[in-house]
Design a protein around this motif. Sequence first.
Motif, PDB file in Angstrom:
ATOM      1  N   THR A   8      -1.548   1.119  -5.506  1.00 17.06           N
ATOM      2  CA  THR A   8      -2.201  -0.089  -6.009  1.00 17.06           C
ATOM      3  C   THR A   8      -1.433  -1.222  -5.192  1.00 17.06           C
ATOM      4  N   GLN A   9      -2.061  -2.316  -5.514  1.00 20.96           N
ATOM      5  CA  GLN A   9      -1.414  -3.620  -4.817  1.00 20.96           C
ATOM      6  C   GLN A   9      -0.036  -3.909  -5.105  1.00 20.96           C
ATOM      7  N   TYR A  10       0.171  -3.583  -6.199  1.00 15.12           N
ATOM      8  CA  TYR A  10       1.716  -3.589  -6.648  1.00 15.12           C
ATOM      9  C   TYR A  10       2.854  -2.313  -5.907  1.00 15.12           C
ATOM     10  N   ASP A  11       2.062  -1.477  -5.361  1.00 15.74           N
ATOM     11  CA  ASP A  11       3.141  -0.463  -4.791  1.00 15.74           C
ATOM     12  C   ASP A  11       3.194  -0.378  -3.240  1.00 15.74           C
ATOM     13  N   VAL A  12       2.548  -1.420  -2.604  1.00 12.25           N
ATOM     14  CA  VAL A  12       2.241  -1.375  -1.142  1.00 12.25           C
ATOM     15  C   VAL A  12       3.392  -1.578  -0.426  1.00 12.25           C
ATOM     16  N   GLU A  13       4.315  -2.561  -1.091  1.00 17.02           N
ATOM     17  CA  GLU A  13       5.570  -2.632  -0.439  1.00 17.02           C
ATOM     18  C   GLU A  13       6.647  -1.452  -0.335  1.00 17.02           C
ATOM     19  N   LEU A  14       6.727  -0.765  -1.552  1.00 19.66           N
ATOM     20  CA  LEU A  14       7.324   0.502  -1.819  1.00 19.66           C
ATOM     21  C   LEU A  14       6.975   1.678  -1.047  1.00 19.66           C
ATOM     22  N   TYR A  15       5.624   1.507  -0.685  1.00 18.38           N
ATOM     23  CA  TYR A  15       4.873   2.863   0.130  1.00 18.38           C
ATOM     24  C   TYR A  15       5.211   2.377   1.579  1.00 18.38           C
ATOM     25  N   GLN A  16       5.367   1.053   1.788  1.00 11.00           N
ATOM     26  CA  GLN A  16       5.648   0.932   3.468  1.00 11.00           C
ATOM     27  C   GLN A  16       7.232   1.043   3.579  1.00 11.00           C
ATOM     28  N   ARG A  17       8.085   0.852   2.687  1.00 12.47           N
ATOM     29  CA  ARG A  17       9.528   1.098   2.923  1.00 12.47           C
ATOM     30  C   ARG A  17       9.602   2.722   3.144  1.00 12.47           C
ATOM     31  N   ILE A  18       8.762   3.372   2.443  1.00 12.83           N
ATOM     32  CA  ILE A  18       9.012   5.180   2.270  1.00 12.83           C
ATOM     33  C   ILE A  18       8.450   5.450   3.903  1.00 12.83           C
TER      34      ILE A  18
END
Length: 66
Positions: A8-18
């Motif tokens: 979701t829009q709340y997960d994008v930063e974490l996903y990009q870090r991964i």
Amino acid sequence: GVAITIVTQYDVELYQRIEHLINKKLKEYPTDKEAVMILLERVTEAQRIAAMEMRDAMQFKKQRGH
């Protein structure tokens, strides 16, 4: 096999870090929003039922003195 992560829009930063940590840009899986929302409803309901069952089990365990 295939693993799918719903972001979701709340997960994008974490996903990009991964992606940065594994040094790989992960592919976007095209989806039908309506189908995803139906599945999300089913998953949410299953989570709610599982949480209730776990609470009931813990309550039963406390009543038995364990």
